[in-house]
Design an enzyme around this catalytic site. Structure first.
Site, PDB file in Angstrom:
ATOM      1  N   ASP A 226      -2.576   5.473   9.939  1.00 41.13           N
ATOM      2  CA  ASP A 226      -3.699   4.763   9.332  1.00 41.13           C
ATOM      3  C   ASP A 226      -4.072   3.538  10.156  1.00 41.13           C
ATOM      4  OD1 ASP A 226      -3.674   6.530   7.216  1.00 41.13           O
ATOM      5  OD2 ASP A 226      -3.534   4.978   5.659  1.00 41.13           O
TER       6      ASP A 226
ATOM      7  N   ASP B  49     -10.968   9.205   5.278  1.00 45.11           N
ATOM      8  CA  ASP B  49      -9.662   9.867   5.211  1.00 45.11           C
ATOM      9  C   ASP B  49      -9.858  11.345   4.926  1.00 45.11           C
ATOM     10  OD1 ASP B  49      -7.081  10.733   4.701  1.00 45.11           O
ATOM     11  OD2 ASP B  49      -6.566   9.045   3.413  1.00 45.11           O
TER      12      ASP B  49
ATOM     13  N   TYR C  52       0.834  -1.206   0.000  1.00 41.22           N
ATOM     14  CA  TYR C  52       0.000   0.000   0.000  1.00 41.22           C
ATOM     15  C   TYR C  52       0.869   1.256   0.000  1.00 41.22           C
ATOM     16  CZ  TYR C  52      -3.378   3.486   1.565  1.00 41.22           C
ATOM     17  OH  TYR C  52      -4.153   4.617   1.663  1.00 41.22           O
TER      18      TYR C  52
END
Lengths: 125, 125
Positions: free
Chosen positions: A99, A39, A15
């Site tokens: 994250d 996000d 990612y």
């Protein structure tokens, strides 16, 4: 059964690499169908491939680099700190979120939430 | 309305200080009634003051120090990296999680989840 720690780490590393240099399709391929993306946290939750593709298309073609910081993996979930630096002309924009990702048993991301505050966790140089 | 970023940061800093030197009661006072604690993520979720007190009593009276790393706050939630070093005799045990906390409008913690893996994120020296 939760995906293994090794598999999850691999997906997180993919990612981070793809956010810098991949296409929106390549990034979306890491997600499960009907996955959600929030996000930054506190904004509207995107759901499903089309919406996720749209989100990452914004990064396509930008000059960008990423670096992965601390990663923690537990119970089929991951949290990790990273930096994304995008360059537009002579300006560099750095965003440094933490994250949170949840994975299905095959290691596909079912939910991503990015914790960062545009007023404090983004800088221009 | 979500608690302010300033209030949340203050609670996170209090938490990290109290984990090192506070009592279980002082730490539990940062939590809302019926709050949940999952530490590490993937283990049984504790709920409510008695269970949370029991959890933190394990730290009381230990020689411990903590340091706070990267903190991100968004949408009334926080994630942060920290280290907890406890010393027993001549051995030091370091645990380095990333915690996720959700807060109510008064800045009390309603949920805490600690991401760390005993096999990789704990060290003895």
């Amino acid at each position: 059964m939760a995906a293994s720690t090794e598999k999850i780490r691999e997906v997180v590393e993919s990612y981070i690499a793809l956010v810098a240099t991949g296409t929106a399709v390549e990034i979306a391929d890491l997600y499960a169908e009907d996955a959600t993306v929030e996000d930054p946290v506190g904004t509207e939750v995107r759901r499903g491939r089309e919406s996720i593709l749209e989100f990452y298309r914004g990064l396509e073609g930008m000059e960008a680099r990423t670096s992965l910081g601390v990663v923690r993996i537990a119970g089929g979930e991951a949290v990790f700190h990273f930096e994304l630096v995008t360059t537009v002309g002579e300006q560099s924009y750095t965003v440094a979120p933490i994250d949170h990702m949840v994975f299905d048993e095959d290691g596909r991301i079912t939910a991503m939430r990015a914790f960062w505050d545009p007023t404090t966790d983004m800088s221009v140089s």
